[in-house]
Enzyme design. Structure first.
Site, PDB file in Angstrom:
ATOM      1  N   HIS A   1      39.266   6.138 -33.799  1.00 31.60           N
ATOM      2  CA  HIS A   1      40.144   6.660 -32.793  1.00 31.60           C
ATOM      3  C   HIS A   1      39.821   5.957 -31.418  1.00 31.60           C
ATOM      4  CE1 HIS A   1      42.946  10.254 -31.656  1.00 31.60           C
ATOM      5  NE2 HIS A   1      43.248   9.146 -30.882  1.00 31.60           N
TER       6      HIS A   1
ATOM      7  N   ARG B   1      64.199   9.134 -33.060  1.00 27.21           N
ATOM      8  CA  ARG B   1      65.343  10.377 -33.109  1.00 27.21           C
ATOM      9  C   ARG B   1      66.430   9.742 -32.372  1.00 27.21           C
ATOM     10  NH1 ARG B   1      61.498  14.569 -30.866  1.00 27.21           N
ATOM     11  NH2 ARG B   1      61.506  13.212 -29.325  1.00 27.21           N
TER      12      ARG B   1
ATOM     13  N   ARG C   1      48.668   9.454 -35.453  1.00 27.08           N
ATOM     14  CA  ARG C   1      47.879  10.736 -35.725  1.00 27.08           C
ATOM     15  C   ARG C   1      47.616  10.723 -37.239  1.00 27.08           C
ATOM     16  NH1 ARG C   1      46.434  10.726 -31.265  1.00 27.08           N
ATOM     17  NH2 ARG C   1      46.611  12.482 -29.794  1.00 27.08           N
TER      18      ARG C   1
ATOM     19  N   GLU D   1      39.767  14.781 -38.046  1.00 27.70           N
ATOM     20  CA  GLU D   1      38.863  13.901 -37.491  1.00 27.70           C
ATOM     21  C   GLU D   1      37.833  15.178 -36.720  1.00 27.70           C
ATOM     22  OE1 GLU D   1      40.656  11.500 -34.045  1.00 27.70           O
ATOM     23  OE2 GLU D   1      42.097  10.918 -35.699  1.00 27.70           O
TER      24      GLU D   1
HETATM   25  P1  NAP Z   1      56.343   8.056 -26.774  1.00 17.57           P
HETATM   26  O1  NAP Z   1      56.791   7.205 -25.856  1.00 17.57           O
HETATM   27  O2  NAP Z   1      56.690   9.618 -26.698  1.00 17.57           O
HETATM   28  O3  NAP Z   1      57.041   7.588 -28.431  1.00 17.57           O
HETATM   29  C1  NAP Z   1      57.072   8.355 -29.295  1.00 17.57           C
HETATM   30  C2  NAP Z   1      58.226   7.875 -30.237  1.00 17.57           C
HETATM   31  O4  NAP Z   1      58.154   8.655 -31.247  1.00 17.57           O
HETATM   32  C3  NAP Z   1      59.881   8.074 -29.696  1.00 17.57           C
HETATM   33  O5  NAP Z   1      60.584   6.921 -29.710  1.00 17.57           O
HETATM   34  C4  NAP Z   1      60.488   9.138 -30.488  1.00 17.57           C
HETATM   35  O6  NAP Z   1      61.752   8.823 -30.559  1.00 17.57           O
HETATM   36  C5  NAP Z   1      59.606   8.742 -31.804  1.00 17.57           C
HETATM   37  N1  NAP Z   1      59.737  10.037 -32.866  1.00 17.57           N
HETATM   38  C6  NAP Z   1      59.538  11.278 -32.398  1.00 17.57           C
HETATM   39  N2  NAP Z   1      59.759  12.038 -33.625  1.00 17.57           N
HETATM   40  C7  NAP Z   1      60.051  11.323 -34.441  1.00 17.57           C
HETATM   41  C8  NAP Z   1      60.444  11.409 -35.790  1.00 17.57           C
HETATM   42  N3  NAP Z   1      60.511  12.575 -36.506  1.00 17.57           N
HETATM   43  N4  NAP Z   1      60.962  10.228 -36.475  1.00 17.57           N
HETATM   44  C9  NAP Z   1      60.820   9.000 -35.933  1.00 17.57           C
HETATM   45  N5  NAP Z   1      60.590   8.868 -34.696  1.00 17.57           N
HETATM   46  C10 NAP Z   1      60.183   9.945 -33.979  1.00 17.57           C
HETATM   47  O7  NAP Z   1      54.680   8.193 -27.346  1.00 17.57           O
HETATM   48  P2  NAP Z   1      53.905   7.136 -27.147  1.00 17.57           P
HETATM   49  O8  NAP Z   1      53.026   7.130 -25.670  1.00 17.57           O
HETATM   50  O9  NAP Z   1      54.347   5.680 -27.591  1.00 17.57           O
HETATM   51  O10 NAP Z   1      52.834   7.607 -28.140  1.00 17.57           O
HETATM   52  C11 NAP Z   1      53.052   7.838 -29.437  1.00 17.57           C
HETATM   53  C12 NAP Z   1      51.600   8.764 -30.372  1.00 17.57           C
HETATM   54  O11 NAP Z   1      50.661   7.686 -30.298  1.00 17.57           O
HETATM   55  C13 NAP Z   1      51.235   9.793 -29.404  1.00 17.57           C
HETATM   56  O12 NAP Z   1      52.012  10.856 -29.559  1.00 17.57           O
HETATM   57  C14 NAP Z   1      49.735   9.897 -29.872  1.00 17.57           C
HETATM   58  O13 NAP Z   1      49.803  10.754 -31.000  1.00 17.57           O
HETATM   59  C15 NAP Z   1      49.449   8.461 -30.437  1.00 17.57           C
HETATM   60  N6  NAP Z   1      48.208   7.722 -29.620  1.00 17.57           N
HETATM   61  C16 NAP Z   1      47.395   7.491 -30.421  1.00 17.57           C
HETATM   62  C17 NAP Z   1      46.247   6.888 -29.580  1.00 17.57           C
HETATM   63  C18 NAP Z   1      44.925   6.248 -30.418  1.00 17.57           C
HETATM   64  O14 NAP Z   1      43.949   6.243 -29.425  1.00 17.57           O
HETATM   65  N7  NAP Z   1      44.837   5.934 -31.407  1.00 17.57           N
HETATM   66  C19 NAP Z   1      46.569   6.455 -28.378  1.00 17.57           C
HETATM   67  C20 NAP Z   1      47.528   6.775 -27.652  1.00 17.57           C
HETATM   68  C21 NAP Z   1      48.506   7.478 -28.344  1.00 17.57           C
HETATM   69  P3  NAP Z   1      62.652   9.332 -29.367  1.00 17.57           P
HETATM   70  O15 NAP Z   1      62.336   8.071 -28.481  1.00 17.57           O
HETATM   71  O16 NAP Z   1      64.061   9.253 -30.099  1.00 17.57           O
HETATM   72  O17 NAP Z   1      62.410  10.736 -29.004  1.00 17.57           O
END
Ligand code: NAP
Length: 323
Positions: A282, A176, A235, A264
């Site tokens: 997951h 974003r 997700r 899930e």
């Molecule tokens: P993060 O540091 O908050 O990064 C999320 C990124 O997504 C940020 O760069 C954000 O942009 C971007 N974003 C948000 N809305 C967007 C949109 N509409 N279009 C494009 N980009 C967008 O989160 P993270 O720690 O990397 O984790 C990301 C996600 O991974 C979590 O929310 C969770 O759902 C998932 N996850 C899954 C597992 C698993 O076990 N599979 C484990 C951990 C996490 P900005 O930087 O510009 O705000």
């Protein structure tokens, strides 16, 4: 002394500091979750919760003494943060603990698909060697020189991009907000359409929000190259699963790897019929080192809350102001 609920029987070594401070920890046996009824019965006495499972409004409201909800990981879409805010309950997550292991899983999925590991493992077990050990058949895709598209350049997306660059990949990304630190490394900020069209490997790393719900839509999937692979460790609801199933069934893309699903723990059985998809349950953060770190980070947040110290990664600062 405080009363704490851990909603799932996760590895518990990291909770030692809670016991050492004489707090009471209610945690189910390893691998078991508290039922809704058990949660609702325990919550009225709880000061803090480690939410490893969904935490809807009815649970927030049952927590009459609750001061803190800690999300067990990065994604907090299953916690009703708005309800917690209304009730003056702080919500934090512990995203740094899961960055490395989730990024490693995304890369593992990419490499496994690129080099056809699932298929070839099966063939080595069943096929005549002279038909199998043949050069030029069942060839894979090299990552070096390929284009990696990162949807969501945050903590995990950034780590996956770093791995990609080390392997000689060109990195495109969406986010974003601008990321000058990534641009300085040579990563290219593009719009989602460009990323879907140009990438050989697309890896999803944005949170599930109203804005990202179904963002990888039928139209977006239709833009992918027939040789491209999609990895979702973010997700399930960020992508249109039905559209992905159609694209895989008609072989309009090379393959997909999924760690997360709509609905899930149920997985759409249509995926089981497809040999160009690989599926994990997951497991992004499911390494012992990470689980221990998660429990430790959650415990630190709780001890900070109980002693009035500042919280890390506070998701609803307005809850504290309303106290
Ligand atoms: P993060 O540091 O908050 O990064 C999320 C990124 O997504 C940020 O760069 C954000 O942009 C971007 N974003 C948000 N809305 C967007 C949109 N509409 N279009 C494009 N980009 C967008 O989160 P993270 O720690 O990397 O984790 C990301 C996600 O991974 C979590 O929310 C969770 O759902 C998932 N996850 C899954 C597992 C698993 O076990 N599979 C484990 C951990 C996490 P900005 O930087 O510009 O705000």
């Amino acid at each position: 002394m405080a009363t704490i609920i851990v909603s799932f029987g996760v590895p518990s070594d990291g909770f030692r500091s809670l016991y050492e401070n004489n707090h009471t920890v209610h945690i189910p046996p390893a691998g078991v979750r508290f039922s809704r009824e058990e949660m609702l019965a325990l919550l009225p006495e709880a000061d803090a919760v480690l939410a490893c499972t969904p935490f809807p409004r009815e649970m927030v409201e049952a927590g009459r003494k609750l001061k803190l909800i800690v999300c067990y990981g990065a994604g907090y879409d299953a916690i009703d943060v708005a309800a917690a805010t209304e009730h003056g309950i702080a919500v934090v997550n512990i995203p740094e603990t899961v960055t490395a292991s989730t990024a490693e899983l995304a890369i593992a999925h990419m490499m496994s698909m690129a080099r056809r590991l699932r298929e070839l493992d099966g063939l080595v077990r069943t096929m005549q060697p002279k038909e199998l050990f043949v050069m030029g058949r069942r060839m894979g895709t090299r990552l070096e020189g390929a284009t990696l598209g990162i949807v969501g350049m945050g903590r995990i997306g950034g780590r996956v991009a770093d791995f990609g660059r080390v392997m000689g990949m060109r990195v495109l990304y969406t986010a974003r907000t601008p990321k000058p630190e990534r641009d300085a490394l040579g990563d290219e900020h593009v719009d989602l359409e460009t990323l879907m069209k140009e990438s050989d490997f697309i890896s999803l790393h944005c949170p599930h929000t109203p804005e990202t719900h179904g963002m990888i839509s039928r139209d977006m999937i239709a833009l992918m190259k027939p040789t491209a692979f999609l990895v979702n460790t973010a997700r399930g609801a960020v992508l249109d699963e039905e559209a992905l199933i159609d694209a895989l069934r008609e072989k309009r893309i090379a393959g997909a790897a999924l760690d997360v699903y709509i609905g899930e723990p149920n997985v759409n059985p249509a995926f089981f019929e497809l040999d160009n998809v690989q599926l994990t349950p997951h497991i992004g953060s499911n390494t012992l080192a990470t689980r221990n770190q998660m429990a430790q980070a959650a415990s630190e947040q709780m001890l900070a809350a109980f002693s009035g110290r500042p919280l890390q990664n506070l998701l609803n600062p307005e809850a504290i102001r309303s106290l």
